[in-house]
Design a protein around this motif. Structure first.
Motif, PDB file in Angstrom:
ATOM      1  N   GLY A 254       0.809  -1.209   0.000  1.00  0.00           N
ATOM      2  CA  GLY A 254       0.000   0.000   0.000  1.00  0.00           C
ATOM      3  C   GLY A 254       0.847   1.266   0.000  1.00  0.00           C
ATOM      4  O   GLY A 254       0.544   2.239  -0.705  1.00  0.00           O
ATOM      5  N   ILE A 255       1.927   1.258   0.777  1.00  0.00           N
ATOM      6  CA  ILE A 255       2.823   2.419   0.806  1.00  0.00           C
ATOM      7  C   ILE A 255       3.558   2.550  -0.525  1.00  0.00           C
ATOM      8  O   ILE A 255       3.778   3.666  -1.024  1.00  0.00           O
ATOM      9  CB  ILE A 255       3.820   2.298   1.974  1.00  0.00           C
ATOM     10  CG1 ILE A 255       3.066   2.248   3.307  1.00  0.00           C
ATOM     11  CG2 ILE A 255       4.806   3.459   1.961  1.00  0.00           C
ATOM     12  CD1 ILE A 255       2.157   3.437   3.558  1.00  0.00           C
ATOM     13  N   ILE A 256       3.931   1.427  -1.117  1.00  0.00           N
ATOM     14  CA  ILE A 256       4.582   1.469  -2.434  1.00  0.00           C
ATOM     15  C   ILE A 256       3.665   2.142  -3.454  1.00  0.00           C
ATOM     16  O   ILE A 256       4.106   2.977  -4.258  1.00  0.00           O
ATOM     17  CB  ILE A 256       4.963   0.046  -2.893  1.00  0.00           C
ATOM     18  CG1 ILE A 256       6.131  -0.485  -2.057  1.00  0.00           C
ATOM     19  CG2 ILE A 256       5.333   0.031  -4.376  1.00  0.00           C
ATOM     20  CD1 ILE A 256       6.474  -1.938  -2.322  1.00  0.00           C
ATOM     21  N   ASP A 257       2.387   1.797  -3.422  1.00  0.00           N
ATOM     22  CA  ASP A 257       1.432   2.423  -4.350  1.00  0.00           C
ATOM     23  C   ASP A 257       1.380   3.936  -4.141  1.00  0.00           C
ATOM     24  O   ASP A 257       1.320   4.708  -5.109  1.00  0.00           O
ATOM     25  CB  ASP A 257       0.042   1.816  -4.160  1.00  0.00           C
ATOM     26  CG  ASP A 257      -0.036   0.370  -4.645  1.00  0.00           C
ATOM     27  OD1 ASP A 257       0.837  -0.033  -5.443  1.00  0.00           O
ATOM     28  OD2 ASP A 257      -0.957  -0.352  -4.216  1.00  0.00           O
ATOM     29  N   SER A 258       1.406   4.363  -2.879  1.00  0.00           N
ATOM     30  CA  SER A 258       1.395   5.805  -2.594  1.00  0.00           C
ATOM     31  C   SER A 258       2.666   6.475  -3.116  1.00  0.00           C
ATOM     32  O   SER A 258       2.618   7.571  -3.684  1.00  0.00           O
ATOM     33  CB  SER A 258       1.266   6.037  -1.085  1.00  0.00           C
ATOM     34  OG  SER A 258       0.040   5.534  -0.593  1.00  0.00           O
ATOM     35  N   LEU A 259       3.796   5.813  -2.933  1.00  0.00           N
ATOM     36  CA  LEU A 259       5.064   6.383  -3.390  1.00  0.00           C
ATOM     37  C   LEU A 259       5.135   6.447  -4.909  1.00  0.00           C
ATOM     38  O   LEU A 259       5.718   7.385  -5.472  1.00  0.00           O
ATOM     39  CB  LEU A 259       6.238   5.565  -2.840  1.00  0.00           C
ATOM     40  CG  LEU A 259       6.460   5.624  -1.322  1.00  0.00           C
ATOM     41  CD1 LEU A 259       7.601   4.694  -0.916  1.00  0.00           C
ATOM     42  CD2 LEU A 259       6.757   7.049  -0.870  1.00  0.00           C
TER      43      LEU A 259
END
Length: 362
Positions: free
Chosen positions: A308-313
């Motif tokens: 999920g954080i990768i998608d945000s980044l």
């Protein structure tokens, strides 16, 4: 006081990273060795002795969490030293057994000489790597073969691995010295910031493992129990490392924790707590499956949070002029494939029977 300690930690890791990055390509390994030698004198790398498994883990985890906030690949490398060391120290061994004496002697050697461990072989090499082959001689064992992945390849003193006998259905669990002409370490496997894991292949050519540095397991079930116990420790370290890094990245990139992230973080905390409870009361023949299921669920939960954080980044990549976000994404992406790989955990969940539920009549 806490802020001052964090500044000291930032400086230590920054000095390590800067020293390696400043070196020319051909001298980067030498720079890594020098930087690591200084770092190892500044951080605790050998956990508490004589404590419960949970206390041993907490003392070791504090080190990797601190490192992971600042340099995730370096933390991963240190975890590759700490998790087999913790597992070796805490795995239940019969009181009156040769294995218990061997373990005590090995642990004493590691502590008295402040040795660094590595763990050779990896699930990442599945389909590539052939098993190491052991053969007996008058003084112990001789080992031949290649392990494709070994972290801390430039600095480790002792490597732990399993080797199979070609002529008999037995397996040797070995703790072998790495400083020998019969060991050849390959080039770094990764580029960029992932180099800080110091991962390379290692080749053994008729490498000697003396008596007292190996244990022979004569059944597959016993070998699997030992392997699963080690893996559970690694799951715990992985979860703590990545959670520490995710928290730091929220601050660095100005990310606001979503409701889903907050809920998942709470679930991960409960799984972690229960995992440590199981470690403290662990029985190799009774609790292996329960511990493995719990730590696998923890690892998978943290991995999904990481995606999920990768998608945000990724949404911030167009403005990433320094390539810092791209490096963060590359580092975070590794968790999916770290043992136990997400795909394998999910396959296990699909195969696991689901408890029946009560049907409510209307």
């Amino acid at each position: 006081m806490q802020t001052e300690a964090k500044c000291h930690d930032d400086l230590r890791v920054m000095q390590f990273v800067d020293q390696v990055e400043a070196a020319a390509e051909e001298s980067a390994r030498d720079a890594y060795r020098l930087a690591f030698e200084r770092l190892r004198s500044q951080i605790p790398l050998h956990p508490d002795r004589g404590a419960s498994a949970a206390r041993v883990y907490e003392s070791a985890s504090a080190t990797v969490r601190m490192l992971a906030e600042r340099c995730l690949p370096l933390a991963t490398a240190i975890a590759m030293h700490l998790y087999p060391l913790c597992a070796l120290q805490c795995i239940p061994v019969p009181l009156l057994s040769i294995a218990r004496v061997q373990r005590a002697l090995l642990l004493n050697t590691i502590r008295s000489r402040s040795l660094i461990l590595a763990n050779a072989g990896s699930e990442r090499a599945r389909g590539i790597e052939k098993p190491l082959i052991a053969s007996r001689d008058a003084n112990g064992l001789r080992i031949d073969g290649i392990c494709e992945y070994m972290s801390l390849s430039s600095v480790a003193d002792v490597v732990l691995f399993k080797a199979h006998f070609a002529d008999i259905d037995e397996t040797a669990l070995c703790a072998a010295d790495l400083k020998a002409d019969s060991v050849r370490v390959g080039e770094w496997k990764f580029n960029g910031t992932l180099r800080f894991s110091d991962t390379a292949s290692v080749t053994f050519t008729h490498h000697r493992v003396p008596r007292g540095r190996y244990v022979i397991l004569r059944n597959a079930a016993g070998l699997q129990c030992v392997a699963d116990y080690q893996r559970c420790w690694f799951h715990l370290f992985l979860a703590d490392m990545y959670l520490a890094r995710l928290e730091r990245l929220h601050g660095i990139h100005g990310l606001q924790p979503s409701q889903g992230f907050i809920v998942s973080r709470n679930e991960a905390a409960r799984l972690r707590e229960y995992s440590l409870h199981l470690l403290d009361r662990f029985d190799l023949h009774r609790d292996a499956a329960s511990l493995m299921n719990t730590t696998s669920a923890l690892k998978l939960r943290v991995s999904l949070m990481t995606q999920g954080i990768i998608d945000s980044l990724r949404g911030m990549l167009p403005e990433d002029r320094s390539n810092m976000i791209a490096a963060d994404i590359a580092e975070l992406s590794c968790i999916r494939f770290q043992p136990t790989a997400d795909e394998r955990i999910l396959q296990g969940l699909c195969m696991r029977p689901v408890a029946p539920t009560l049907a409510l009549s209307t």
